[in-house]
Enzyme design. Structure first.
Site, mmCIF file in Angstrom:
data_model
loop_
_atom_site.group_PDB
_atom_site.id
_atom_site.type_symbol
_atom_site.label_atom_id
_atom_site.label_comp_id
_atom_site.label_asym_id
_atom_site.label_seq_id
_atom_site.Cartn_x
_atom_site.Cartn_y
_atom_site.Cartn_z
ATOM 1 N N HIS B 149 38.235 14.172 49.038
ATOM 2 C CA HIS B 149 39.386 14.398 48.150
ATOM 3 C C HIS B 149 38.964 14.717 46.716
ATOM 4 O O HIS B 149 39.763 14.573 45.791
ATOM 5 C CB HIS B 149 40.334 13.185 48.134
ATOM 6 C CG HIS B 149 41.128 13.003 49.395
ATOM 7 N ND1 HIS B 149 40.568 12.565 50.570
ATOM 8 C CD2 HIS B 149 42.445 13.187 49.675
ATOM 9 C CE1 HIS B 149 41.499 12.481 51.502
ATOM 10 N NE2 HIS B 149 42.647 12.859 50.989
ATOM 11 N N ASP B 199 37.905 21.731 50.187
ATOM 12 C CA ASP B 199 38.293 20.324 50.320
ATOM 13 C C ASP B 199 39.082 20.096 51.614
ATOM 14 O O ASP B 199 39.787 20.994 52.076
ATOM 15 C CB ASP B 199 39.169 19.948 49.116
ATOM 16 C CG ASP B 199 39.266 18.448 48.916
ATOM 17 O OD1 ASP B 199 38.500 17.913 48.098
ATOM 18 O OD2 ASP B 199 40.100 17.807 49.590
ATOM 19 N N GLY B 200 38.961 18.909 52.168
ATOM 20 C CA GLY B 200 39.738 18.555 53.358
ATOM 21 C C GLY B 200 41.227 18.473 53.083
ATOM 22 O O GLY B 200 42.039 18.553 54.004
ATOM 23 N N HIS B 201 41.596 18.274 51.843
ATOM 24 C CA HIS B 201 43.021 18.206 51.472
ATOM 25 C C HIS B 201 43.310 19.283 50.442
ATOM 26 O O HIS B 201 42.863 19.203 49.304
ATOM 27 C CB HIS B 201 43.351 16.827 50.909
ATOM 28 C CG HIS B 201 44.832 16.518 50.917
ATOM 29 N ND1 HIS B 201 45.789 17.420 50.502
ATOM 30 C CD2 HIS B 201 45.508 15.404 51.302
ATOM 31 C CE1 HIS B 201 46.993 16.862 50.628
ATOM 32 N NE2 HIS B 201 46.853 15.647 51.115
ATOM 33 N N HIS B 278 48.070 18.001 59.444
ATOM 34 C CA HIS B 278 48.665 17.107 58.445
ATOM 35 C C HIS B 278 49.701 17.878 57.629
ATOM 36 O O HIS B 278 49.401 18.888 57.006
ATOM 37 C CB HIS B 278 47.527 16.600 57.559
ATOM 38 C CG HIS B 278 47.933 15.538 56.594
ATOM 39 N ND1 HIS B 278 48.216 15.798 55.271
ATOM 40 C CD2 HIS B 278 48.086 14.201 56.735
ATOM 41 C CE1 HIS B 278 48.528 14.675 54.640
ATOM 42 N NE2 HIS B 278 48.450 13.686 55.520
ATOM 43 N N GLU B 330 49.850 12.187 60.658
ATOM 44 C CA GLU B 330 50.997 12.536 59.781
ATOM 45 C C GLU B 330 51.246 14.033 59.895
ATOM 46 O O GLU B 330 51.324 14.757 58.898
ATOM 47 C CB GLU B 330 50.674 12.116 58.340
ATOM 48 C CG GLU B 330 50.211 10.657 58.271
ATOM 49 C CD GLU B 330 49.678 10.202 56.910
ATOM 50 O OE1 GLU B 330 49.488 11.056 56.051
ATOM 51 O OE2 GLU B 330 49.481 8.998 56.735
ATOM 52 N N GLU B 346 57.172 12.502 55.951
ATOM 53 C CA GLU B 346 56.722 11.892 54.709
ATOM 54 C C GLU B 346 57.450 12.507 53.513
ATOM 55 O O GLU B 346 57.662 13.717 53.454
ATOM 56 C CB GLU B 346 55.205 12.120 54.585
ATOM 57 C CG GLU B 346 54.590 11.397 53.411
ATOM 58 C CD GLU B 346 53.068 11.595 53.340
ATOM 59 O OE1 GLU B 346 52.461 11.928 54.365
ATOM 60 O OE2 GLU B 346 52.520 11.402 52.241
ATOM 61 N N CYS B 426 50.786 7.761 47.394
ATOM 62 C CA CYS B 426 51.013 9.155 47.008
ATOM 63 C C CYS B 426 52.482 9.449 46.777
ATOM 64 O O CYS B 426 52.824 10.218 45.889
ATOM 65 C CB CYS B 426 50.405 10.108 48.030
ATOM 66 S SG CYS B 426 51.139 10.043 49.642
ATOM 67 N N CYS B 427 53.380 8.843 47.578
ATOM 68 C CA CYS B 427 54.774 9.279 47.513
ATOM 69 C C CYS B 427 55.502 8.919 46.220
ATOM 70 O O CYS B 427 56.147 9.790 45.633
ATOM 71 C CB CYS B 427 55.549 8.774 48.724
ATOM 72 S SG CYS B 427 54.956 9.481 50.274
#
Lengths: 662, 662
Positions: B149, B199-201, B278, B330, B346, B426-427
């Protein structure tokens, strides 16, 4: 202890010649037993599949016999496989025992004898028998009972030994079992210095009850009672063992977070009034409780059994006799929570439910136990095996969509084809021993009444109040509803013959030597009590009209849906017969269901057809998920049901038991 | 690069005075921002809840500011929390930036400035900024990108810096961002010696596009394009990094088994034609692609965006604008697989969907993007927060039963009350920055047309083709359907005003200075193009009649069910208003739905009532799960729907969006 009850009819006396079931017995004898032997010896050329993606144990091979050779000192090496790998051998041995009874096979007996010899070598001096702990971690023996499965494996050996001794009179088998049980007795109990605890997986309890019955050694029954009553009394037992554990790694990864209810250890058994936790564990516990309650005339324990029975069959059981609503913990969840496509419904759990039902029949002569036994047997249990006898389901869903299984991780445990073998191979050998011991479930005796629980063609000799009765049952069940009992005996004698009116038979007719009998069933059985003459004949005619079932309205998964049954079989729709999108099908209110037998299909099955409707998916839906104005339109569609047990024997595809109604 | 498109209207010019939304802006300013600051500093007296049972990271505190102090050398200590803990601070900072724009607050600005100062100290000499890797594992920098991340966190800082710079002109914030982006540029790219990876995200991609827009530095846009086009081209990139990794422990436990599709790295972006993996990652990727396609006039990329958009909104999106059908990963699953009670949905994923929709509006003037933006905003996004602004949902189910959530592990992620904070937080900060930046989503400009995407009361000044137009929007949306635009300008000028006809409004009327205009919408907008005079007035009257939605027949979860909408709000039933067992309710065909506003309820909401029916569960069902003869009986029952966004603000209980119809 002086047992007052009549013990149930001994399995050695029933000879099954039934067309439907003989095929299964042959499959077990000719296919499963040799095949499983090859697997146990890593000789089978098969793909061993993990039944769950999160399995942490390697499963490229079984290694089970090899483990025994290493423990016996005949080979060098490390233990391989699950900590409970031994039980695969024991279940095979138990199936061999039952199978030899049906069809004696000297070569197979010699093979099994050689396994007994091997086990004797692997057994430690004090009677302890477990290859994992003997080879790898002897210092951890009995110290991680939540996960170790030591008593579970011991129980499976004892069950196998009892069966093998009964068929073959191999005394070594029984001696090993007694030595093992004595070792456990020496280590567990209320006395000072003994472990006041129990195994994380129930099994030893029911095995000890069987060992007691064959040896008449009261200490085994007492030990079983100790385990049953100790369970759940001390909520910190497992935790304490874990804290004191000095092992370098977990015995089984990922088990430490399971709640006590997973092991039915959340409260004492008499206080458990709902079926909780791992479904196989729960029914093995219940089967033991029911047998021990019967053997020790323990009314409190019997009352606890009845509560748990009700919890299962009135609120937590699938119409297929499957149990276990969730994959996570392979467990029960809550009342009426019976999702059709994410459940577990393990084959072994339904086998355990049959054990429980059978042991309840010893206590309570009520046909509802036999109804459930039959429901589980004809549906979930035999669905666990492909028609070829070489592929097996662990999980028996009531609704499947291959795309969902492939792409929804929450359904990845729901296979659409039966794999060849499993890393955790409990189900296939459990199936083998279940099918080969089927004869014992047909009749039970209470006082001077012979209760008929299952309908399948067989011959038997039964001693009722000292008289030897030859009883012949001929039937076309499961495809038909006609049963003929033929009674032969040396001299006229008085006893009762109770015939069960199954829950799927709304009407029935019963005839004694051609004359109709007008009698209402009592607890689900019509009991004909009389002085029987030579060649008396009872004809029972059951109703095999198609039954349309609705689920309890609290079962959210089955709102507005129906399920179809004929005879003991629950039916299902498969994509192969009905195209994709089974969920678009609606069954109209007053359309007749038509039944016919198809010899060429799936080894010969009765199929059911109905003129149904299928929702038309208009082109406009191609590009929208939601609409306020597109009408619901249907086209006529003839649909074909097949019995649930034989689904997934053709191309992989959708399957559905509960179908939307109009 | 010479940008040919008109850039969308700048957020600094819109002043929201809307009753419904001002409350949210106030909550963020008065409650969330101070509250989150306390959380980031471990001063809040709250319970931090793991949002998933399988979380392996401790979450007793946030430690996020403390991590920066340690990285800056101001304190001694270890990093604590998730590897992406820094992003909580950045999202807070971004929300502060937007909030300061609405309501300037010198003290808050000073606080935020001090955070910038701290970040400057924590930033390494070469521009690298990440507290976990700086403190704990500097040697592992950029070496485990699937899990680390690092670029995700960098992206969140850059977004925050751009927003903060735009509001406050704090150049240090922007300087840190550029230095960080330059560091990334120095390490990643096609050139020899650079990392050909990503990046993975996803997040850095959309952030770099924003940084490009404020700095006009082409290299940032190029770097974003590099990351986008590199993604999924080399299927072994993550694996290679993992194999070469020398770290002692996983960066994030349990991520190694995720398939490449989880990261949208299973194939190059132009070849991705379904939304996979995701959900938050996918929509962040898409938001970046749509912005970069717009900024670089990249038609191929835009075409890929359109495919992914269709995949989501035509086949994989809940009626509430939620996305992500499974908790495991997710993630998206497959077309039409939209279970109501096990999904993820989410809050952050719907926020990301809004980013995607907004960026598509820059490319395509089609109201369907705004429809989805509005759907996600008024339903899943604000459902993510309790009315008190202090409790948050990660997961936004469409159907909940507290007993199932408690007892079915497959539903344990579905909470029935909003927890105070999450270990993986995160939310809540994502919500804060979404709500405070709402103004930017109201209008977009293309050529000389002002497109109105959202209806809420606001005033703005817009430069269209060189003329400054003052535009006032007054409306009673979301509870009503009346919108009045008032146009003022220095001199008459010619431009277009496009008003969106939302998908929930079946009919509409539109008036120019009192005279009805008869014009059909084009791509969902009615475009009034003329020479505007001082004080011109457009009145739009939308249809807020209750809409009854059916789902695409392929959505198995919604067979025979309907959902209710009024204006932008999807409605739901709660146990509080309708008693337990909502699944027993049936909505009759021709019963009228009645709407009224209840000032005293849930902060003031419009409720919908209908005379429905409820299945009677006869006594006979107490002891049976299945029946062939118990009739379906119903009683009349008036039921009350509330808007979905305000569910779970009273007692915990059942909730259901899709209701069975007769």
């Amino acid at each position: 202890m002086n047992v007052q009850h009549n013990t149930p009819i001994h399995i050695h006396n029933v000879n099954i010649t039934d067309q439907f079931w003989s095929r299964y017995l042959e499959i077990v004898r000719k296919e499963m037993i040799p095949y499983q032997w090859d697997v146990l010896n890593d000789k089978a050329n098969i793909t061993i599949e993990k039944e769950r993606n999160d399995e942490t144990i390697p499963s490229e091979k079984s290694h089970a016999i090899e483990n025994f050779k290493i423990a016996a000192g005949l080979k060098e090496g490390k233990h391989y496989g699950w900590v409970f790998q031994d039980s695969d051998v024991y279940k095979w041995l138990e199936a061999v025992a039952y199978s030899l009874h049906h069809t004696f096979d000297e070569k197979l007996k010699e093979l099994a004898d050689s396994v007994i010899d091997l086990l004797e070598l692997a057994q430690e001096k004090d009677g302890y028998l477990n290859t994992y702990f003997s080879i790898e971690e002897p210092e951890r023996r009995f110290k991680m009972l939540a996960e170790s499965h030591e008593l579970y494996c011991a129980g499976h050996y004892i069950e196998a030994a009892v069966a093998y001794y009964e068929t073959t009179k191999n005394e070594k088998a029984l001696r090993i079992a007694c030595k093992l049980a004595d070792c456990i007795d020496a280590n567990f109990g209320n006395e000072d210095g003994k472990i006041k605890g129990y195994d994380g997986h129930e099994e030893i309890e029911l095995a000890l009850a069987k060992l007691y019955q064959v040896t008449k050694e009261r200490k085994y029954l007492n030990l079983s009672r100790f385990f049953l009553y100790e369970r759940g009394t001390d909520s910190s037992f497992f935790d304490r063992q874990r804290q004191e554990d000095t092992g370098k790694k977990a015995v089984i990864e990922g088990m430490h977070h399971r709640p006590l209810s997973y092991y039915q250890a959340h409260r004492p058994i008499l206080e458990q009034d709902s079926a909780e936790g791992h479904a196989v564990r729960l029914v093995y516990l219940c089967a033991a409780m029911a047998d021990v309650a019967y053997l020790s005339k323990d009314k409190e324990m019997l009352s606890a059994c009845r509560k748990l029975w009700k919890s299962i069959v009135e609120r937590r059981m699938y119409i297929t006799g499957g149990i276990g609503s969730t994959v996570d913990g392979e467990a029960f969840t809550s009342d009426y929570d019976l999702p059709n496509d994410t459940m577990y419904c393990e084959t072994c759990a339904s086998i355990g439910l049959i054990f429980f039902a059978y042991n309840m029949l010893k206590n309570d002569t009520n046909s509802s136990y036999a109804d459930t036994l039959e429901r589980a047997l004809y549906n979930t249990v035999i669905s666990g095996m492909a028609l070829d006898g070489k592929h097996f389901f662990y999980v028996n869903p009531l609704e499947v969509n291959p795309e969902n299984s492939a792409k929804d991780p929450g359904k990845s445990h729901v296979k659409v084809t039966r794999p060849e073998w499993f890393g955790c191979a409990c189900c296939p050998p459990n199936l083998a021993r279940m099918l080969t011991s089927l004869d014992k479930y047909i009749y039970t005796i209470s006082d001077d009444i012979i209760y008929t629980n299952l309908y399948l063609t067989n011959q038997t000799s039964i001693h009722v109040k000292g008289t030897k009765v030859s009883l012949q049952q001929e039937t076309n069940v499961p495809w038909g509803g006609d049963i003929r009992f033929h009674i032969q005996q040396d001299a006229p004698s008085t006893f009762g013959l109770a015939v069960r009116i199954p829950s799927w038979s709304k009407t029935y007719k019963i005839y004694l030597n051609g004359a109709e009998i007008d009698q209402k069933p009592k607890n689900g059985y019509i009991i004909i009590h009389r002085e029987w003459q030579q060649n008396d004949e009872i004809i029972l005619s059951l109703d095999v009209n198609i039954q349309v079932w609705s689920a309890n309205p609290y079962v959210k998964a089955n709102v507005n849906k129906i399920a179809i049954q004929r005879g003991p079989f629950i039916y299902c729709l498969e994509e192969e017969d009905n195209e994709k999108n089974l969920h678009l099908i609606r069954i109209p209110k007053n359309e007749p269901f038509n039944y016919h037998f198809e010899t060429g299909l799936l080894g010969g099955v009765g199929v059911i057809e109905v003129n149904a409707k299928k929702r038309i998916v208009q082109m406009e839906w191609d590009h929208q998920l939601y609409s306020t104005d597109l009408p619901e339109e249907y086209e006529k569609k003839k649909i074909t049901f097949i019995p649930y047990y034989c689904w997934a024997n053709r191309s992989p595809g959708e399957m559905q038991v509960w179908i939307e109604k109009e």
